[in-house]
Design an enzyme around this catalytic site. Structure first.
Site, short mmCIF file in Angstrom:
data_model
loop_
_atom_site.label_atom_id
_atom_site.label_comp_id
_atom_site.label_asym_id
_atom_site.label_seq_id
_atom_site.Cartn_x
_atom_site.Cartn_y
_atom_site.Cartn_z
N ARG A 104 0.84 -1.19 0.00
CA ARG A 104 0.00 0.00 0.00
C ARG A 104 0.87 1.23 0.00
O ARG A 104 1.74 1.39 0.85
CB ARG A 104 -0.86 0.06 1.27
CG ARG A 104 -2.02 -0.83 1.24
CD ARG A 104 -3.11 -0.45 2.22
NE ARG A 104 -2.69 0.10 3.50
CZ ARG A 104 -3.54 0.45 4.45
NH1 ARG A 104 -4.83 0.31 4.24
NH2 ARG A 104 -3.13 0.92 5.59
N THR A 108 -1.31 7.47 -0.59
CA THR A 108 -2.63 7.30 -1.25
C THR A 108 -3.40 6.10 -0.72
O THR A 108 -4.61 5.99 -0.94
CB THR A 108 -2.43 7.08 -2.76
OG1 THR A 108 -1.71 5.83 -2.94
CG2 THR A 108 -1.62 8.20 -3.40
N ASP A 200 -0.09 -3.49 12.05
CA ASP A 200 0.43 -3.83 10.72
C ASP A 200 0.81 -5.31 10.71
O ASP A 200 1.78 -5.72 11.34
CB ASP A 200 1.65 -2.96 10.39
CG ASP A 200 2.08 -3.14 8.94
OD1 ASP A 200 2.34 -4.29 8.53
OD2 ASP A 200 2.13 -2.14 8.20
N ASP A 203 4.41 -6.32 9.45
CA ASP A 203 5.46 -5.94 10.41
C ASP A 203 5.44 -6.88 11.61
O ASP A 203 6.51 -7.24 12.13
CB ASP A 203 5.26 -4.49 10.88
CG ASP A 203 5.71 -3.49 9.82
OD1 ASP A 203 6.40 -3.90 8.87
OD2 ASP A 203 5.36 -2.31 9.95
C1 PRP Z 1 -1.33 -4.80 4.23
C2 PRP Z 1 -2.15 -6.07 4.30
C3 PRP Z 1 -2.93 -6.01 3.03
C4 PRP Z 1 -3.19 -4.54 2.87
C5 PRP Z 1 -4.61 -4.26 3.31
O1 PRP Z 1 -0.24 -4.97 3.42
O2 PRP Z 1 -1.38 -7.23 4.44
O3 PRP Z 1 -2.23 -6.52 1.90
O4 PRP Z 1 -2.27 -3.85 3.71
O5 PRP Z 1 -4.95 -2.94 3.10
P1 PRP Z 1 -6.00 -2.48 2.00
O6 PRP Z 1 -7.21 -3.35 2.17
O7 PRP Z 1 -6.27 -1.05 2.38
O8 PRP Z 1 -5.37 -2.59 0.66
P2 PRP Z 1 0.88 -3.82 3.20
O9 PRP Z 1 0.49 -2.98 2.05
O10 PRP Z 1 1.11 -3.12 4.50
O11 PRP Z 1 2.13 -4.65 2.74
P3 PRP Z 1 3.00 -5.73 3.54
O12 PRP Z 1 2.14 -6.96 3.72
O13 PRP Z 1 4.14 -5.97 2.62
O14 PRP Z 1 3.42 -5.13 4.85
N1 URA Z 2 -2.71 -3.31 6.73
C1 URA Z 2 -2.43 -3.84 7.95
O1 URA Z 2 -1.47 -4.61 8.10
N2 URA Z 2 -3.22 -3.49 8.97
C2 URA Z 2 -4.26 -2.66 8.83
O2 URA Z 2 -4.96 -2.38 9.82
C3 URA Z 2 -4.53 -2.13 7.56
C4 URA Z 2 -3.74 -2.47 6.53
#
Ligand code: PRP
Ligand code: URA
Length: 209
Positions: A104, A108, A200, A203
């Site tokens: 993400r 944005t 998160d 993380d």
């Molecule tokens: C997180 C999560 C989803 C997304 C959800 O990933 O694992 O993929 O955010 O958010 P959304 O419904 O608003 O799209 P992130 O983008 O943080 O990436 P990561 O798993 O690599 O940390």
């Molecule tokens: N991605 C995450 O990992 N947690 C949230 O709450 C939203 C997006």
């Protein structure tokens, strides 16, 4: 409109509550995510068709019932979806695994694609798309768009925690895709994080806090 299933077996709810606790460390978080994924996978595969197969037990011949129909593929959205693969593969060891990389954009909140590798016969398989968090729904919808571009038309989406905004977006854009979640939370905050949520997920799995 697609169905939205809450899989709220007491063991799933209990394990999820431990995951939500900020004091829970990465090792336990990963272990619980794997356990919940397996428990949810049990519900998600409840309607798989069975067929008669003649086998021989050590005693006699019999007509046994075995899973039939389309084979499965598990597709995690990187990174956090990776934490759900082992639990599902324990249930369905023959499932192939594809990977879709999305993150993400912090400003944005829109998904940015950086990787896509899917089994060559993905269009012939039932696809279980997995990601622990369904927040705005941007990542899930982006991954679903990609899967459909590759010919997939039997897809289920499995997450741990869903926000109402994400559920509404997936149902509007992908009415053919059923959603399975362990919990439906309250809302998104100003950073598009789920409230109360679990923070998160990526993380917490990988210790990159
Ligand atoms: C997180 C999560 C989803 C997304 C959800 O990933 O694992 O993929 O955010 O958010 P959304 O419904 O608003 O799209 P992130 O983008 O943080 O990436 P990561 O798993 O690599 O940390
Ligand atoms: N991605 C995450 O990992 N947690 C949230 O709450 C939203 C997006």
């Amino acid at each position: 409109m697609s169905a939205f299933h809450i899989v709220d077996h007491p063991l799933i709810t209990h394990k999820l509550s431990i995951m939500r606790n900020r004091k829970t460390g990465s090792k336990d978080f990963r272990q619980l995510l794997e356990e919940i994924s397996m428990l949810m996978g049990y519900e998600l595969t409840r309607d798989l068709p069975l067929e008669d197969v003649v086998i021989e037990t050590p005693i006699t011949k019999m007509t046994a019932r075995m899973v039939s129909g389309k084979k499965m593929a598990i597709v995690p959205i990187l990174r956090a979806g990776l934490g759900m693969v082992d639990g599902l593969q324990n249930l369905v060891p023959v499932a192939k695994v594809g990977h879709i990389g999305l993150y993400r954009d912090p400003e944005t909140h829109l998904p940015v694609e950086y990787y896509c590798k899917l089994p060559v016969d993905i269009e012939d398989r039932i696809v279980i798309l997995v990601d622990p968090m369904l927040a705005t729904g941007g990542s899930a919808c982006g991954a679903l768009d990609l899967l459909k571009q590759h010919g997939c038309n039997h897809i289920r989406f499995m997450c741990l925690v869903a926000a109402p905004e994400g559920v509404a977006k997936v149902q509007a854009e992908h009415p053919d895709v059923d959603i399975y979640a362990a919990a439906l939370d309250d809302h998104l905050n100003e950073h598009a994080y789920i409230v109360p949520g679990l923070g998160d997920a990526g993380d917490r799995i990988f210790g990159t806090l």
